[in-house]
Design a protein around this motif. Structure first.
Motif, short mmCIF file in Angstrom:
data_model
loop_
_atom_site.label_atom_id
_atom_site.label_comp_id
_atom_site.label_asym_id
_atom_site.label_seq_id
_atom_site.Cartn_x
_atom_site.Cartn_y
_atom_site.Cartn_z
N TYR A 182 -0.53 -25.98 -36.24
CA TYR A 182 -1.13 -26.23 -37.56
C TYR A 182 -0.63 -25.22 -38.59
CZ TYR A 182 -4.52 -25.70 -41.31
OH TYR A 182 -5.09 -25.54 -42.55
N LEU A 183 -0.64 -23.92 -38.24
CA LEU A 183 -0.22 -22.89 -39.18
C LEU A 183 1.25 -23.06 -39.58
CD1 LEU A 183 -1.97 -19.78 -37.57
CD2 LEU A 183 -2.55 -20.83 -39.77
N ALA A 184 2.11 -23.37 -38.60
CA ALA A 184 3.53 -23.57 -38.90
C ALA A 184 3.72 -24.76 -39.83
CB ALA A 184 4.32 -23.78 -37.60
N LYS A 185 3.05 -25.87 -39.53
CA LYS A 185 3.17 -27.07 -40.37
C LYS A 185 2.66 -26.81 -41.78
CE LYS A 185 1.77 -31.93 -40.63
NZ LYS A 185 0.94 -33.01 -40.01
N ARG A 186 1.54 -26.11 -41.89
CA ARG A 186 0.95 -25.81 -43.21
C ARG A 186 1.90 -24.97 -44.06
NH1 ARG A 186 -2.65 -21.54 -45.17
NH2 ARG A 186 -3.91 -22.37 -46.90
N LEU A 187 2.48 -23.94 -43.46
CA LEU A 187 3.38 -23.06 -44.21
C LEU A 187 4.69 -23.75 -44.57
CD1 LEU A 187 2.74 -19.76 -42.23
CD2 LEU A 187 1.97 -20.30 -44.56
N THR A 188 5.13 -24.67 -43.73
CA THR A 188 6.33 -25.44 -44.05
C THR A 188 6.06 -26.40 -45.20
OG1 THR A 188 7.16 -25.29 -41.78
CG2 THR A 188 8.05 -27.05 -43.13
N GLU A 189 4.91 -27.06 -45.17
CA GLU A 189 4.53 -27.99 -46.24
C GLU A 189 4.34 -27.27 -47.57
OE1 GLU A 189 1.10 -29.92 -44.66
OE2 GLU A 189 2.28 -31.43 -43.55
N GLN A 190 4.00 -25.99 -47.53
CA GLN A 190 3.85 -25.19 -48.74
C GLN A 190 5.18 -24.58 -49.19
OE1 GLN A 190 0.83 -22.39 -47.41
NE2 GLN A 190 -0.82 -23.59 -48.31
N TYR A 191 6.26 -24.92 -48.51
CA TYR A 191 7.61 -24.41 -48.79
C TYR A 191 7.67 -22.88 -48.73
CZ TYR A 191 8.74 -29.18 -50.13
OH TYR A 191 8.95 -30.54 -50.11
N LEU A 192 6.94 -22.33 -47.77
CA LEU A 192 6.95 -20.89 -47.57
C LEU A 192 7.84 -20.49 -46.38
CD1 LEU A 192 3.15 -20.10 -48.13
CD2 LEU A 192 5.04 -19.80 -49.75
N VAL A 193 7.67 -21.19 -45.25
CA VAL A 193 8.41 -20.86 -44.03
C VAL A 193 8.81 -22.15 -43.31
CG1 VAL A 193 8.36 -19.67 -41.81
CG2 VAL A 193 7.12 -18.71 -43.76
N PRO A 194 10.10 -22.36 -43.02
CA PRO A 194 10.49 -23.53 -42.23
C PRO A 194 10.09 -23.36 -40.77
CG PRO A 194 12.40 -22.16 -42.64
CD PRO A 194 11.26 -21.54 -43.41
N SER A 195 9.99 -24.47 -40.04
CA SER A 195 9.59 -24.41 -38.64
C SER A 195 10.08 -25.64 -37.91
CB SER A 195 8.06 -24.31 -38.52
OG SER A 195 7.44 -25.43 -39.12
N CYS A 196 10.00 -25.60 -36.59
CA CYS A 196 10.34 -26.77 -35.79
C CYS A 196 9.71 -26.63 -34.42
CB CYS A 196 11.85 -26.93 -35.67
SG CYS A 196 12.63 -25.75 -34.53
N LYS A 197 9.72 -27.71 -33.65
CA LYS A 197 9.23 -27.67 -32.28
C LYS A 197 10.22 -26.89 -31.41
CE LYS A 197 6.70 -32.05 -32.47
NZ LYS A 197 6.57 -33.40 -31.87
N GLN A 198 9.70 -26.30 -30.34
CA GLN A 198 10.52 -25.44 -29.49
C GLN A 198 11.72 -26.18 -28.90
OE1 GLN A 198 8.67 -22.34 -26.99
NE2 GLN A 198 9.37 -23.53 -25.25
N ASN A 199 11.51 -27.41 -28.42
CA ASN A 199 12.61 -28.14 -27.78
C ASN A 199 13.63 -28.69 -28.78
OD1 ASN A 199 11.02 -30.13 -28.88
ND2 ASN A 199 10.86 -31.36 -27.01
N GLU A 200 13.31 -28.59 -30.07
CA GLU A 200 14.22 -29.12 -31.10
C GLU A 200 15.05 -28.04 -31.77
OE1 GLU A 200 11.64 -31.14 -33.80
OE2 GLU A 200 11.28 -32.86 -32.46
N PHE A 201 14.77 -26.75 -31.49
CA PHE A 201 15.44 -25.68 -32.22
C PHE A 201 16.94 -25.62 -31.95
CE2 PHE A 201 17.07 -21.33 -32.53
CZ PHE A 201 16.82 -21.10 -33.88
N LYS A 202 17.70 -25.53 -33.03
CA LYS A 202 19.14 -25.32 -32.98
C LYS A 202 19.49 -24.19 -33.95
CE LYS A 202 20.04 -28.69 -30.11
NZ LYS A 202 20.51 -28.39 -28.73
N LEU A 203 20.55 -23.47 -33.64
CA LEU A 203 20.95 -22.32 -34.43
C LEU A 203 21.08 -22.63 -35.91
CD1 LEU A 203 21.87 -19.36 -34.60
CD2 LEU A 203 24.18 -20.14 -34.03
N GLU A 204 21.67 -23.78 -36.23
CA GLU A 204 21.93 -24.11 -37.64
C GLU A 204 20.65 -24.26 -38.46
OE1 GLU A 204 22.61 -27.94 -35.14
OE2 GLU A 204 23.14 -25.80 -35.05
#
Length: 349
Positions: free
Chosen positions: A299-321
């Protein structure tokens, strides 16, 4: 004579322990005598931070994650009978500590059994709404009933719309005595020159901490820039490994970590609430990977991403780029006065 105050953080990752560091320092500054009580890595960390403060080991909750995050909630539900027994043992241990060490007050950070009806007892939490999917109503009601055993609940956040915890720490209705004390962080911001392009901060329960560590060590091999990698494993001695463009530590002490975060342009970490408070205090740009199955972090990651403060992703989806997204987000920053510990302590203890 100074009053003895029992400070008891939950051993769940390192966040509960680290956010108690400014509380313990404030107790010492205002003439109280803190006594630390916890278990596992949380206790070891605080023993390293405060070697001259008495510390006591409490019964361990022994909560671990599942390898598949979606099963974690059901594992917790299945473990409830065992957890209730541990909380009863915790209550018994607390009673003994109070009598043996003449405790005048208690500050419990999410330890359910560390309280007393005979002395002022405080519960620290940012989760008055406990998210658990379809069972949120039940987990929230259970948590709030536990908090009712305490004299006060201290929420490490600010009231109003511009806050860090969102709906977790801002319920629509509540009958529990609460105080928004402001974010708790052990760090101070310094305008240092950036020496590190990326700082990786890991912590949290196993096996998910190790799963993410292995994934990131592989992904970051081709990262173009200087990387400091802190595993978040509290051990007796600090270890340092050099791996191509990375310097890998098992852990850092608070002064060393404060300096390293200030000297790092970007941070990659879990979206734990204590980490969010620390990075907001230091005004950092970051990328978050929430722990799978932990509704709070998701929830916290999604909220901060929606506020354009911090990007985030699910663990199995993370890529360096994906780290390139950091520069397109504002970063964390919350300008609030320091916590008024003198008033908090004076009104209760």
């Amino acid at each position: 004579m100074s009053k003895n105050i029992l400070v008891a953080p939950l051993n769940w990752g390192l966040g509960h322990a680290t956010r108690c560091i400014p509380v313990i320092k404030a107790l010492l500054n205002y003439g109280y005598q803190p006594i630390i009580a916890s278990d596992g890595a949380a206790l070891l960390l605080l023993q390293k931070e405060f070697p001259n403060v008495l510390s006591i080991e409490l019964p361990s909750y022994n909560i671990s994650y599942t390898k598949n995050g979606k099963f974690f909630k059901w594992k917790i539900i299945k473990s409830l009978p065992r957890l209730l027994k541990i909380i009863q043992a915790e209550k018994k241990a607390t009673k003994y500590i109070i009598e043996t060490h003449k405790i005048s007050g208690i500050i419990s950070d999410n330890r359910f059994g560390v309280y007393s009806k005979n002395i002022p007892s405080v519960f620290i939490t940012h989760q008055l709404n406990v998210l658990s999917g379809t069972t949120t109503w039940m987990s929230t009601k259970t948590h709030q009933n536990i908090i009712k055993n305490f004299n006060e609940c201290w929420i490490p956040d600010v009231d109003g719309p511009f806050n860090l915890s969102g709906k977790l720490g801002h319920p629509s209705a509540l009958k529990i005595p609460t105080k928004y004390i402001g974010p708790l962080s052990r760090f101070t911001k310094h305008d240092d020159t950036f020496k590190n392009d990326l700082l990786v901060l890991l912590s949290g329960p196993e096996p998910q901490r190790t799963i993410l560590e292995k994934k990131l060590l592989i992904e970051l091999i081709s990262y173009q820039g200087k990387v400091i990698f802190v595993k978040g494993i509290i051990e007796k001695e600090q270890t340092i490994q050099l791996m191509d463009n990375m310097t890998v530590y098992n852990f850092m002490t608070s002064p060393q970590l404060e300096k390293t975060i200030n000297e790092s342009a970007r941070v990659l970490s879990r979206s734990g609430y204590t980490t969010i408070m620390d990075l907001a205090k230091l005004n950092k740009k970051a990328f978050f990977i929430p722990t799978p199955g932990q509704f709070e972090q998701e929830y916290l990651a999604k909220r901060l991403t929606e506020q354009y403060l911090v990007p985030s992703c699910k663990q199995n989806e993370f890529k360096l780029e994906m780290l390139k997204k950091i520069d397109n987000f504002k970063g964390l920053h919350l300008e609030v006065p320091d916590v008024n510990f003198k008033t908090l302590f004076g009104n209760l203890f």
